[in-house]
Motif scaffolding. Structure first.
Motif, PDB file in Angstrom:
ATOM      1  N   VAL A 271     -13.114  23.263 -11.196  1.00  0.00           N
ATOM      2  CA  VAL A 271     -12.304  22.509 -10.226  1.00  0.00           C
ATOM      3  C   VAL A 271     -11.564  21.367 -10.917  1.00  0.00           C
ATOM      4  CG1 VAL A 271     -12.392  21.016  -8.194  1.00  0.00           C
ATOM      5  CG2 VAL A 271     -13.751  23.116  -8.254  1.00  0.00           C
ATOM      6  N   THR A 272     -12.275  20.593 -11.735  1.00  0.00           N
ATOM      7  CA  THR A 272     -11.602  19.438 -12.357  1.00  0.00           C
ATOM      8  C   THR A 272     -10.553  19.906 -13.380  1.00  0.00           C
ATOM      9  OG1 THR A 272     -13.384  19.190 -13.990  1.00  0.00           O
ATOM     10  CG2 THR A 272     -13.541  17.861 -11.987  1.00  0.00           C
ATOM     11  N   ALA A 273     -10.795  21.026 -14.040  1.00  0.00           N
ATOM     12  CA  ALA A 273      -9.783  21.560 -14.970  1.00  0.00           C
ATOM     13  C   ALA A 273      -8.523  21.956 -14.204  1.00  0.00           C
ATOM     14  CB  ALA A 273     -10.352  22.754 -15.740  1.00  0.00           C
ATOM     15  N   LEU A 274      -8.716  22.526 -13.032  1.00  0.00           N
ATOM     16  CA  LEU A 274      -7.568  22.901 -12.193  1.00  0.00           C
ATOM     17  C   LEU A 274      -6.810  21.648 -11.749  1.00  0.00           C
ATOM     18  CD1 LEU A 274      -6.073  25.212 -10.632  1.00  0.00           C
ATOM     19  CD2 LEU A 274      -7.603  24.739  -8.718  1.00  0.00           C
ATOM     20  N   LEU A 275      -7.557  20.626 -11.317  1.00  0.00           N
ATOM     21  CA  LEU A 275      -6.911  19.368 -10.899  1.00  0.00           C
ATOM     22  C   LEU A 275      -6.102  18.790 -12.068  1.00  0.00           C
ATOM     23  CD1 LEU A 275      -9.826  17.666  -8.900  1.00  0.00           C
ATOM     24  CD2 LEU A 275      -7.918  19.000  -7.984  1.00  0.00           C
ATOM     25  N   ASP A 276      -6.708  18.782 -13.252  1.00  0.00           N
ATOM     26  CA  ASP A 276      -6.011  18.268 -14.441  1.00  0.00           C
ATOM     27  C   ASP A 276      -4.704  19.026 -14.662  1.00  0.00           C
ATOM     28  OD1 ASP A 276      -8.110  16.549 -14.898  1.00  0.00           O
ATOM     29  OD2 ASP A 276      -8.983  17.686 -16.545  1.00  0.00           O
TER      30      ASP A 276
ATOM     31  N   GLY B 226      -1.551  24.819  -2.858  1.00  0.00           N
ATOM     32  CA  GLY B 226      -0.800  26.040  -3.188  1.00  0.00           C
ATOM     33  C   GLY B 226      -1.552  26.936  -4.153  1.00  0.00           C
ATOM     34  N   ALA B 227      -2.456  26.333  -4.918  1.00  0.00           N
ATOM     35  CA  ALA B 227      -3.259  27.104  -5.878  1.00  0.00           C
ATOM     36  C   ALA B 227      -4.563  27.540  -5.228  1.00  0.00           C
ATOM     37  CB  ALA B 227      -3.539  26.260  -7.117  1.00  0.00           C
ATOM     38  N   GLN B 228      -4.476  27.809  -3.934  1.00  0.00           N
ATOM     39  CA  GLN B 228      -5.650  28.099  -3.120  1.00  0.00           C
ATOM     40  C   GLN B 228      -6.530  29.212  -3.697  1.00  0.00           C
ATOM     41  OE1 GLN B 228      -6.120  29.482   1.370  1.00  0.00           O
ATOM     42  NE2 GLN B 228      -4.512  27.952   1.142  1.00  0.00           N
ATOM     43  N   ALA B 229      -5.889  30.260  -4.166  1.00  0.00           N
ATOM     44  CA  ALA B 229      -6.663  31.405  -4.664  1.00  0.00           C
ATOM     45  C   ALA B 229      -7.527  30.957  -5.842  1.00  0.00           C
ATOM     46  CB  ALA B 229      -5.726  32.533  -5.074  1.00  0.00           C
ATOM     47  N   GLU B 230      -6.908  30.166  -6.724  1.00  0.00           N
ATOM     48  CA  GLU B 230      -7.623  29.717  -7.905  1.00  0.00           C
ATOM     49  C   GLU B 230      -8.714  28.712  -7.511  1.00  0.00           C
ATOM     50  OE1 GLU B 230      -6.158  28.176 -12.274  1.00  0.00           O
ATOM     51  OE2 GLU B 230      -4.675  28.646 -10.728  1.00  0.00           O
ATOM     52  N   LEU B 231      -8.365  27.821  -6.591  1.00  0.00           N
ATOM     53  CA  LEU B 231      -9.325  26.816  -6.147  1.00  0.00           C
ATOM     54  C   LEU B 231     -10.527  27.493  -5.487  1.00  0.00           C
ATOM     55  CD1 LEU B 231     -10.069  23.861  -5.716  1.00  0.00           C
ATOM     56  CD2 LEU B 231      -8.619  23.830  -3.688  1.00  0.00           C
ATOM     57  N   LEU B 232     -10.263  28.458  -4.646  1.00  0.00           N
ATOM     58  CA  LEU B 232     -11.359  29.139  -3.952  1.00  0.00           C
ATOM     59  C   LEU B 232     -12.152  30.028  -4.909  1.00  0.00           C
ATOM     60  CD1 LEU B 232      -9.723  29.980  -0.496  1.00  0.00           C
ATOM     61  CD2 LEU B 232     -11.179  28.053  -1.119  1.00  0.00           C
ATOM     62  N   GLY B 233     -11.568  30.325  -6.072  1.00  0.00           N
ATOM     63  CA  GLY B 233     -12.290  31.068  -7.104  1.00  0.00           C
ATOM     64  C   GLY B 233     -13.519  30.321  -7.592  1.00  0.00           C
TER      65      GLY B 233
ATOM     66  N   MET C 122       0.850  -1.187   0.000  1.00  0.00           N
ATOM     67  CA  MET C 122       0.000   0.000   0.000  1.00  0.00           C
ATOM     68  C   MET C 122       0.899   1.255   0.000  1.00  0.00           C
ATOM     69  SD  MET C 122      -3.026  -1.387   0.081  1.00  0.00           S
ATOM     70  CE  MET C 122      -4.155  -0.069   0.557  1.00  0.00           C
ATOM     71  N   HIS C 123       0.373   2.309  -0.553  1.00  0.00           N
ATOM     72  CA  HIS C 123       1.159   3.522  -0.750  1.00  0.00           C
ATOM     73  C   HIS C 123       0.378   4.736  -0.251  1.00  0.00           C
ATOM     74  CE1 HIS C 123       3.467   0.895  -3.430  1.00  0.00           C
ATOM     75  NE2 HIS C 123       2.279   0.433  -3.749  1.00  0.00           N
ATOM     76  N   ALA C 124       1.050   5.626   0.462  1.00  0.00           N
ATOM     77  CA  ALA C 124       0.377   6.794   1.045  1.00  0.00           C
ATOM     78  C   ALA C 124       0.008   7.822  -0.018  1.00  0.00           C
ATOM     79  CB  ALA C 124       1.281   7.432   2.093  1.00  0.00           C
ATOM     80  N   ARG C 125      -1.216   8.264   0.025  1.00  0.00           N
ATOM     81  CA  ARG C 125      -1.692   9.304  -0.881  1.00  0.00           C
ATOM     82  C   ARG C 125      -2.598  10.259  -0.111  1.00  0.00           C
ATOM     83  NH1 ARG C 125       1.705   7.216  -3.241  1.00  0.00           N
ATOM     84  NH2 ARG C 125       1.890   6.588  -5.410  1.00  0.00           N
ATOM     85  N   LYS C 126      -3.065  11.301  -0.773  1.00  0.00           N
ATOM     86  CA  LYS C 126      -4.005  12.247  -0.171  1.00  0.00           C
ATOM     87  C   LYS C 126      -5.362  12.090  -0.863  1.00  0.00           C
ATOM     88  CE  LYS C 126      -0.707  14.358   2.145  1.00  0.00           C
ATOM     89  NZ  LYS C 126      -0.642  14.395   3.624  1.00  0.00           N
TER      90      LYS C 126
ATOM     91  N   VAL D 249       1.273  16.481  -5.772  1.00  0.00           N
ATOM     92  CA  VAL D 249       0.138  17.081  -6.479  1.00  0.00           C
ATOM     93  C   VAL D 249      -0.801  17.758  -5.475  1.00  0.00           C
ATOM     94  CG1 VAL D 249      -1.930  16.571  -7.854  1.00  0.00           C
ATOM     95  CG2 VAL D 249       0.272  15.582  -8.508  1.00  0.00           C
ATOM     96  N   ALA D 250      -1.016  17.113  -4.333  1.00  0.00           N
ATOM     97  CA  ALA D 250      -1.897  17.700  -3.315  1.00  0.00           C
ATOM     98  C   ALA D 250      -1.340  19.043  -2.838  1.00  0.00           C
ATOM     99  CB  ALA D 250      -2.052  16.740  -2.140  1.00  0.00           C
ATOM    100  N   GLU D 251      -0.028  19.115  -2.680  1.00  0.00           N
ATOM    101  CA  GLU D 251       0.575  20.385  -2.248  1.00  0.00           C
ATOM    102  C   GLU D 251       0.407  21.458  -3.311  1.00  0.00           C
ATOM    103  OE1 GLU D 251       4.632  19.877  -0.890  1.00  0.00           O
ATOM    104  OE2 GLU D 251       3.911  18.711   0.825  1.00  0.00           O
ATOM    105  N   ARG D 252       0.509  21.044  -4.564  1.00  0.00           N
ATOM    106  CA  ARG D 252       0.311  21.997  -5.647  1.00  0.00           C
ATOM    107  C   ARG D 252      -1.139  22.517  -5.647  1.00  0.00           C
ATOM    108  NH1 ARG D 252       2.064  18.937 -10.688  1.00  0.00           N
ATOM    109  NH2 ARG D 252       3.555  17.897  -9.302  1.00  0.00           N
ATOM    110  N   ILE D 253      -2.074  21.605  -5.391  1.00  0.00           N
ATOM    111  CA  ILE D 253      -3.490  21.996  -5.360  1.00  0.00           C
ATOM    112  C   ILE D 253      -3.746  22.974  -4.213  1.00  0.00           C
ATOM    113  CG2 ILE D 253      -5.844  21.133  -5.012  1.00  0.00           C
ATOM    114  CD1 ILE D 253      -4.855  18.490  -6.429  1.00  0.00           C
TER     115      ILE D 253
END
Lengths: 100, 100, 100
Positions: B19-24, B74-81, B1-5, B68-72
């Motif tokens: 949201v999904t475009a940002l994740l992509d 980190g893109a808090q402003a865009e995500l909260l948009g 098993m491998h740790a993920r978020k 990837v989770a840290e990048r997401i």
């Protein structure tokens, strides 16, 4: 509260019964199936509601004891035979120990 | 098993694609969208099925590597948009490391 | 990110309002209700879509502060009065502290 494992499996709707039958056989005391609207994975984007419904995914959720969870992970070959998109496990606490 | 978020985002259905475009774009290898029947949040109660469907929420679920989770996050402003009602992250384990 | 509790309650649709009313009263700032397609538990298999819908389950999801989560767990007798199939709690992190 009692420590348990929360197992979440994203799988094609047509293969969900293979997953729940495996969970049953390995001693899971229950499971819950949730609908999925859309998803993107290794095979591109899927959306629910296509004519045959053959592309629909569901989520199978199972709260299990550590022993049962280990058995499920140990049956990896069989579990992956249902070609789940995702199998993830989270630590959780449950209110009633006797239910799992 | 491998740790993920495991990232879970409750958002208006009409904004889910933002949201999904940002994740992509940030490198997520996949995501799953779940329907929501009803909810209460800072803006009162919402129920699915209103005529225009404009008030409907969905849940976007994404299992991601820590990077990837840290990048997401980190893109808090865009995500909260996309004005999500909730963004929550849980530690999880996945069966196949190569899928995330 | 801020530590919170993710509370997941599988309950009959007709009793969901008893659960959300309890969450409201104990200080939860919000909750989300998800549909369930099918499930197996102590009372056998249930499938959504039966004529009266009386057997339908839903999932009530609530992200709460530790204080509110403790109050909810402390109200166990009342919570179990709604006869939930499952009450599980997971540690999570949220993006905005002020929302929970």
């Amino acid at each position: 509260m009692h420590a348990r494992k929360r197992i979440e499996i994203v799988v094609e709707a047509v293969r969900a019964e293979a997953v729940t039958a495996l969970l049953d056989r390995l001693g899971a005391t229950g499971w819950t199936v949730l609908p999925v609207l859309a998803g993107r994975g290794r095979q591109g984007i899927r959306r629910a509601g296509d004519p045959g419904g053959v592309d629909d995914n569901v989520i199978v959720l199972c709260i299990a004891s550590e022993a049962v969870a280990e058995r499920i992970m140990g049956a990896q070959a069989e579990l992956l035979g249902a070609r789940p998109a995702i199998v993830s496990i989270t630590e959780c606490q449950v209110l009633r120990a006797d239910h799992f």
